[in-house]
Design a protein around this motif. Structure first.
Motif, mmCIF file in Angstrom:
data_model
loop_
_atom_site.group_PDB
_atom_site.id
_atom_site.type_symbol
_atom_site.label_atom_id
_atom_site.label_comp_id
_atom_site.label_asym_id
_atom_site.label_seq_id
_atom_site.Cartn_x
_atom_site.Cartn_y
_atom_site.Cartn_z
ATOM 1 N N VAL A 1 32.459 19.727 32.831
ATOM 2 C CA VAL A 1 31.555 20.492 33.705
ATOM 3 C C VAL A 1 32.234 20.746 35.050
ATOM 4 N N ARG A 2 32.874 19.697 35.570
ATOM 5 C CA ARG A 2 33.571 19.846 36.856
ATOM 6 C C ARG A 2 34.659 20.915 36.744
ATOM 7 N N ALA A 3 35.409 20.907 35.637
ATOM 8 C CA ALA A 3 36.494 21.882 35.452
ATOM 9 C C ALA A 3 35.945 23.302 35.352
ATOM 10 N N ALA A 4 34.779 23.454 34.710
ATOM 11 C CA ALA A 4 34.187 24.798 34.583
ATOM 12 C C ALA A 4 33.784 25.336 35.958
ATOM 13 N N LEU A 5 33.224 24.462 36.808
ATOM 14 C CA LEU A 5 32.845 24.891 38.159
ATOM 15 C C LEU A 5 34.091 25.213 38.981
ATOM 16 N N GLU A 6 35.121 24.378 38.825
ATOM 17 C CA GLU A 6 36.354 24.581 39.570
ATOM 18 C C GLU A 6 37.020 25.890 39.167
ATOM 19 N N ASP A 7 37.116 26.130 37.862
ATOM 20 C CA ASP A 7 37.706 27.388 37.375
ATOM 21 C C ASP A 7 36.927 28.591 37.866
ATOM 22 N N ALA A 8 35.612 28.427 37.978
ATOM 23 C CA ALA A 8 34.772 29.533 38.449
ATOM 24 C C ALA A 8 34.895 29.703 39.954
#
Ligand code: KG4
Ligand code: ZN
Length: 322
Positions: A58-65
């Motif tokens: 989840v953290r990676a998805a927010l970071e990528d976004a």
């Protein structure tokens, strides 16, 4: 901005999708390597791995976004069907995130999620259409009249198409998951080398167990050397039989609904022969055929969300409510 979370099987996935259906980010942590030594997904192992992976994913998805959690306006999560222990990890994470921020939560059906890959930008598909959903867990033909729902016209009586690919790959001594491996190997083989049967089933249903048995007998009839030299022919013939069954049913279903648009979604939609056999069909984007969370966030746009605290008691379900 919608945060999607998917943990129904052996992919831990999170994604951010905009209200207009743009995929802002999509992160998939596959556990395939972890389960490969068992030749299939081990539910308890999957749940434990989801537990380790869900927060970082989840953290990676927010970071990528490139956004903070503050920007998320809705959380969408797979409620079922799937492995209940695996689903509960994603569902609990989604509840926690939504509850902490006072956000609405949209419970998404995994099959609706696969369909919703077709509703993403830049070229969202407008219903009505007739759709083949072929994955590791399901093989269905669906009638879609609007983006919020679907009706099942036919389904498999035994194995799913992806399962048939995976079991066939195992018989041929290939790795798991086997669909992509058969797809690759089949390119060097003769699809007419072995006359594998396409099951005759009434209506719009499917059956793949007879085909699997036919492959088993063909393999048993060969010496080890012969098997090595004919492996590509076996893969090509086996794949052709599956593709013929899928194409035949989709065409028959479209005839029944009268739809001029046909579509294909699910992991098996990645198959190159199936894509070539249906040049007029709409396919899920290649990267979003197998399980991911962008499809869940996309479907969450067409589901009535629950407001806090209504979703806290939400439970996962294991099988499709056909
Ligand atoms: O949609 P999915 O990721 O999971 C389920 O919801 O079940 O589908 C996974 C299935 C596996 O059975 C895999 O072997 C199959 O999709 N698959 C393929 C290909 N890529 C993945 N089958 C045939 N050809 C492919 N290229
Ligand atoms: Zn799936």
């Amino acid at each position: 901005m919608i945060l999607g979370i998917e943990t129904s099987c052996d992919e831990t996935a999170a994604a951010v999708v905009s209200g207009e259906g743009e995929v802002v980010s999509s992160v998939v942590a596959s556990q395939a390597a972890l389960h490969a030594r068992y030749g299939g997904v081990v539910p308890e192992v999957a749940s434990r791995r989801h537990l380790e992976l869900v927060s970082p994913v989840v953290r990676a998805a927010l970071e990528d976004a490139g956004i903070e959690l503050e920007r998320i306006e809705r959380v969408g999560v797979t409620q079922g069907p799937g492995l209940v222990g695996a689903l509960l990890v994603g569902l609990s994470a989604a509840k926690a995130i939504a509850w902490a921020r006072g956000l609405p939560l949209a419970p998404v059906d995994h099959l609706h999620g696969h369909l919703a890959t077709l509703y993403l930008a830049p070229d969202p598909l407008e219903p009505p259409f007739t759709c083949l959903l072929a994955s590791g867990g399901h093989t269905l033909v669906l009638s879609v009249r609007d983006r919020g729902s679907f009706e099942v016209l036919g389904s498999t009586l035994d194995d799913a198409a992806g399962e048939a690919f995976d079991k066939g790959a195992r018989l041929l001594g290939l790795g798991y998951p086997g669909g992509a491996e058969i797809d690759r190997l089949a390119r060097d083989g003769d699809p007419d080398a072995f006359p594998f049967p396409v099951a005759r089933v009434a209506g719009l249903d499917f059956s793949f167990s007879g085909l699997k048995t036919a492959l088993l007998y063909a393999v048993r009839g060969l010496s080890e050397d012969e098997l090595a030299s004919r492996r590509a022919d076996l893969a090509a013939s086996y794949q052709q039989a599956i593709v013929r069954a899928l194409v035949g049913r989709l065409r028959a279903a479209a005839e029944q609904t009268g739809d001029s648009t046909v579509a294909v979604v699910g992991g098996v939609a990645a198959n190159s022969e199936l894509r070539a056999a249906l040049p007029d069909a709409r396919f899920a984007p290649l990267a979003l055929c197998t399980d991911n969370a962008a499809m869940i966030a996309s479907a969450a746009r067409f589901v009535r969300p629950l407001m806090p605290p209504d979703y806290l008691a939400l439970d996962a379900y294991s099988s499709a409510s056909l």
